[in-house]
Design a protein around this motif. Structure first.
Motif, PDB file in Angstrom:
ATOM      1  N   ALA A   1     -14.009  55.002  41.002  1.00 27.51           N
ATOM      2  CA  ALA A   1     -13.207  55.426  39.852  1.00 27.51           C
ATOM      3  C   ALA A   1     -12.833  56.897  39.928  1.00 27.51           C
ATOM      4  O   ALA A   1     -11.728  57.275  39.572  1.00 27.51           O
ATOM      5  CB  ALA A   1     -13.960  55.148  38.555  1.00 27.51           C
ATOM      6  N   GLY A   2     -13.716  57.743  40.383  1.00 30.02           N
ATOM      7  CA  GLY A   2     -13.410  59.165  40.451  1.00 30.02           C
ATOM      8  C   GLY A   2     -12.450  59.518  41.566  1.00 30.02           C
ATOM      9  O   GLY A   2     -11.824  60.568  41.536  1.00 30.02           O
ATOM     10  N   THR A   3     -12.297  58.638  42.546  1.00 36.59           N
ATOM     11  CA  THR A   3     -11.453  58.973  43.685  1.00 36.59           C
ATOM     12  C   THR A   3     -10.105  58.269  43.674  1.00 36.59           C
ATOM     13  O   THR A   3      -9.214  58.667  44.392  1.00 36.59           O
ATOM     14  CB  THR A   3     -12.166  58.624  45.001  1.00 36.59           C
ATOM     15  N   THR A   4      -9.938  57.222  42.848  1.00 34.50           N
ATOM     16  CA  THR A   4      -8.668  56.510  42.870  1.00 34.50           C
ATOM     17  C   THR A   4      -7.598  57.192  42.032  1.00 34.50           C
ATOM     18  O   THR A   4      -6.442  56.871  42.144  1.00 34.50           O
ATOM     19  CB  THR A   4      -8.833  55.063  42.389  1.00 34.50           C
ATOM     20  N   SER A   5      -7.984  58.114  41.184  1.00 34.73           N
ATOM     21  CA  SER A   5      -7.020  58.818  40.353  1.00 34.73           C
ATOM     22  C   SER A   5      -7.034  60.303  40.684  1.00 34.73           C
ATOM     23  O   SER A   5      -8.088  60.919  40.751  1.00 34.73           O
ATOM     24  CB  SER A   5      -7.358  58.623  38.872  1.00 34.73           C
ATOM     25  N   ALA A   6      -5.860  60.865  40.908  1.00 38.68           N
ATOM     26  CA  ALA A   6      -5.768  62.289  41.221  1.00 38.68           C
ATOM     27  C   ALA A   6      -5.858  63.143  39.963  1.00 38.68           C
ATOM     28  O   ALA A   6      -6.103  64.331  40.046  1.00 38.68           O
ATOM     29  CB  ALA A   6      -4.457  62.571  41.952  1.00 38.68           C
ATOM     30  N   ASP A   7      -5.646  62.546  38.798  1.00 41.82           N
ATOM     31  CA  ASP A   7      -5.704  63.294  37.540  1.00 41.82           C
ATOM     32  C   ASP A   7      -7.146  63.650  37.216  1.00 41.82           C
ATOM     33  O   ASP A   7      -8.057  62.862  37.454  1.00 41.82           O
ATOM     34  CB  ASP A   7      -5.144  62.464  36.389  1.00 41.82           C
ATOM     35  N   THR A   8      -7.345  64.824  36.644  1.00 39.29           N
ATOM     36  CA  THR A   8      -8.710  65.211  36.274  1.00 39.29           C
ATOM     37  C   THR A   8      -8.854  65.429  34.776  1.00 39.29           C
ATOM     38  O   THR A   8      -9.959  65.501  34.282  1.00 39.29           O
ATOM     39  CB  THR A   8      -9.125  66.504  37.006  1.00 39.29           C
ATOM     40  N   GLY A   9      -7.760  65.532  34.053  1.00 37.46           N
ATOM     41  CA  GLY A   9      -7.826  65.767  32.610  1.00 37.46           C
ATOM     42  C   GLY A   9      -7.983  64.485  31.844  1.00 37.46           C
ATOM     43  O   GLY A   9      -8.039  63.399  32.401  1.00 37.46           O
ATOM     44  N   PRO A  10      -8.058  64.598  30.508  1.00 40.78           N
ATOM     45  CA  PRO A  10      -8.203  63.397  29.682  1.00 40.78           C
ATOM     46  C   PRO A  10      -6.940  62.542  29.711  1.00 40.78           C
ATOM     47  O   PRO A  10      -5.838  63.044  29.923  1.00 40.78           O
ATOM     48  CB  PRO A  10      -8.456  63.960  28.282  1.00 40.78           C
ATOM     49  N   LEU A  11      -7.121  61.268  29.486  1.00 41.80           N
ATOM     50  CA  LEU A  11      -6.002  60.335  29.395  1.00 41.80           C
ATOM     51  C   LEU A  11      -5.936  59.858  27.953  1.00 41.80           C
ATOM     52  O   LEU A  11      -6.821  59.129  27.491  1.00 41.80           O
ATOM     53  CB  LEU A  11      -6.213  59.145  30.335  1.00 41.80           C
ATOM     54  N   PRO A  12      -4.913  60.300  27.188  1.00 37.62           N
ATOM     55  CA  PRO A  12      -4.816  59.872  25.787  1.00 37.62           C
ATOM     56  C   PRO A  12      -4.508  58.381  25.692  1.00 37.62           C
ATOM     57  O   PRO A  12      -3.638  57.871  26.398  1.00 37.62           O
ATOM     58  CB  PRO A  12      -3.655  60.687  25.231  1.00 37.62           C
ATOM     59  N   VAL A  13      -5.256  57.691  24.821  1.00 35.91           N
ATOM     60  CA  VAL A  13      -5.033  56.264  24.611  1.00 35.91           C
ATOM     61  C   VAL A  13      -4.905  55.992  23.128  1.00 35.91           C
ATOM     62  O   VAL A  13      -5.358  56.771  22.292  1.00 35.91           O
ATOM     63  CB  VAL A  13      -6.182  55.404  25.203  1.00 35.91           C
ATOM     64  N   GLY A  14      -4.257  54.893  22.809  1.00 43.44           N
ATOM     65  CA  GLY A  14      -4.140  54.436  21.431  1.00 43.44           C
ATOM     66  C   GLY A  14      -4.784  53.066  21.312  1.00 43.44           C
ATOM     67  O   GLY A  14      -4.985  52.374  22.313  1.00 43.44           O
ATOM     68  N   THR A  15      -5.131  52.680  20.110  1.00 47.02           N
ATOM     69  CA  THR A  15      -5.738  51.368  19.904  1.00 47.02           C
ATOM     70  C   THR A  15      -5.027  50.623  18.793  1.00 47.02           C
ATOM     71  O   THR A  15      -4.508  51.211  17.855  1.00 47.02           O
ATOM     72  CB  THR A  15      -7.238  51.486  19.554  1.00 47.02           C
ATOM     73  N   THR A  16      -4.990  49.320  18.928  1.00 50.57           N
ATOM     74  CA  THR A  16      -4.459  48.412  17.918  1.00 50.57           C
ATOM     75  C   THR A  16      -5.534  47.368  17.670  1.00 50.57           C
ATOM     76  O   THR A  16      -6.124  46.858  18.627  1.00 50.57           O
ATOM     77  CB  THR A  16      -3.180  47.713  18.428  1.00 50.57           C
ATOM     78  N   THR A  17      -5.785  47.046  16.417  1.00 52.11           N
ATOM     79  CA  THR A  17      -6.815  46.065  16.082  1.00 52.11           C
ATOM     80  C   THR A  17      -6.181  44.928  15.301  1.00 52.11           C
ATOM     81  O   THR A  17      -5.375  45.143  14.402  1.00 52.11           O
ATOM     82  CB  THR A  17      -7.927  46.705  15.228  1.00 52.11           C
ATOM     83  N   ASP A  18      -6.562  43.699  15.661  1.00 52.60           N
ATOM     84  CA  ASP A  18      -6.104  42.517  14.934  1.00 52.60           C
ATOM     85  C   ASP A  18      -7.194  41.464  15.037  1.00 52.60           C
ATOM     86  O   ASP A  18      -7.570  41.060  16.138  1.00 52.60           O
ATOM     87  CB  ASP A  18      -4.796  41.987  15.526  1.00 52.60           C
ATOM     88  N   GLY A  19      -7.744  41.054  13.913  1.00 54.25           N
ATOM     89  CA  GLY A  19      -8.770  40.017  13.904  1.00 54.25           C
ATOM     90  C   GLY A  19     -10.029  40.407  14.649  1.00 54.25           C
ATOM     91  O   GLY A  19     -10.682  39.551  15.231  1.00 54.25           O
ATOM     92  N   GLY A  20     -10.373  41.685  14.675  1.00 51.17           N
ATOM     93  CA  GLY A  20     -11.579  42.135  15.349  1.00 51.17           C
ATOM     94  C   GLY A  20     -11.414  42.398  16.836  1.00 51.17           C
ATOM     95  O   GLY A  20     -12.346  42.811  17.505  1.00 51.17           O
ATOM     96  N   ILE A  21     -10.226  42.148  17.354  1.00 47.87           N
ATOM     97  CA  ILE A  21      -9.960  42.402  18.770  1.00 47.87           C
ATOM     98  C   ILE A  21      -9.208  43.719  18.882  1.00 47.87           C
ATOM     99  O   ILE A  21      -8.313  44.010  18.091  1.00 47.87           O
ATOM    100  CB  ILE A  21      -9.146  41.257  19.396  1.00 47.87           C
ATOM    101  N   VAL A  22      -9.589  44.520  19.876  1.00 45.97           N
ATOM    102  CA  VAL A  22      -9.002  45.846  20.042  1.00 45.97           C
ATOM    103  C   VAL A  22      -8.212  45.889  21.343  1.00 45.97           C
ATOM    104  O   VAL A  22      -8.716  45.560  22.410  1.00 45.97           O
ATOM    105  CB  VAL A  22     -10.097  46.938  20.064  1.00 45.97           C
ATOM    106  N   LEU A  23      -6.959  46.312  21.220  1.00 53.01           N
ATOM    107  CA  LEU A  23      -6.082  46.525  22.368  1.00 53.01           C
ATOM    108  C   LEU A  23      -5.996  48.022  22.616  1.00 53.01           C
ATOM    109  O   LEU A  23      -5.699  48.780  21.692  1.00 53.01           O
ATOM    110  CB  LEU A  23      -4.689  45.960  22.075  1.00 53.01           C
ATOM    111  N   VAL A  24      -6.252  48.449  23.825  1.00 52.44           N
ATOM    112  CA  VAL A  24      -6.167  49.860  24.186  1.00 52.44           C
ATOM    113  C   VAL A  24      -4.915  50.045  25.039  1.00 52.44           C
ATOM    114  O   VAL A  24      -4.691  49.307  26.005  1.00 52.44           O
ATOM    115  CB  VAL A  24      -7.417  50.326  24.967  1.00 52.44           C
ATOM    116  N   THR A  25      -4.086  51.030  24.641  1.00 53.19           N
ATOM    117  CA  THR A  25      -2.843  51.296  25.378  1.00 53.19           C
ATOM    118  C   THR A  25      -2.768  52.769  25.762  1.00 53.19           C
ATOM    119  O   THR A  25      -3.413  53.623  25.148  1.00 53.19           O
ATOM    120  CB  THR A  25      -1.603  50.936  24.529  1.00 53.19           C
TER     121      THR A  25
END
Length: 175
Positions: free
Chosen positions: A54-78
């Motif tokens: 995981a640390g070597t497959t991405s050249a980025d080193t900073g945070p990756l902003p993500v958003g979440t959507t919830t429906d019926g207790g299930i969470v989608l991360v985008t």
């Protein structure tokens, strides 16, 4: 003491030839049985993006902003952006992992699945997620290309999503 008659000069080579012939037949039979054996079925869930990469497959080193959507207790991360780095093919099964977040089961801790921004979550009797022209139901097979990113780099992740999941999240690129 009685003397034993000795074999003639050709007895040794003839005996050796018979022994070698028997060995050749035995090897041929072993070879035949190995050819008839079927290869075992591969495991149902395979992942070519190991957690330790995981640390070597991405050249980025900073945070990756993500958003979440919830429906019926299930969470989608985008994510609105995809980290640079080589993507790898991933197969598995779509599951609800830790914290109710959609994840990929790949024979170990489930890997958090981060889909492109604009992906849609549909809860109900058969929860599913749709992005581009792909729709996958929870429990269904997943085949996609993703970049592995350490879970601790995801900024804005819902509480519980990363707890108990694999160390690397799978970030899917749009398209």
């Amino acid at each position: 003491m009685t003397a034993r008659p000795t074999a003639g000069p050709t007895a040794g080579p003839a005996r050796a030839a018979r022994a070698l012939g028997g060995v050749a037949v035995a090897l041929a039979l072993v070879g035949c049985t190995q050819q008839d054996t079927e290869d075992p079925e591969p495991p149902a869930v395979v992942d070519t993006v190991p957690d330790d990469a995981a640390g070597t497959t991405s050249a980025d080193t900073g945070p990756l902003p993500v958003g979440t959507t919830t429906d019926g207790g299930i969470v989608l991360v985008t994510a609105g952006e995809v980290p640079s780095g080589a993507s790898s093919p991933v197969t598995g099964q779509l599951v609800t992992g830790p914290g109710g977040c959609l994840s990929v089961d790949r024979q170990g801790p489930p890997a958090l699945l981060v889909l492109p921004e604009g992906s849609e979550l549909t809860a109900g009797s058969r929860p599913s997620v749709t992005w581009d022209d792909v729709t996958i139901e929870v429990g269904g097979p997943v085949q996609l290309d993703a970049v592995a990113v350490p879970v601790d780099r995801l900024e804005g992740l819902s509480a519980g999503c990363g707890e108990g999941a694999a160390d690397a999240a799978l970030v899917v690129s749009p398209g």
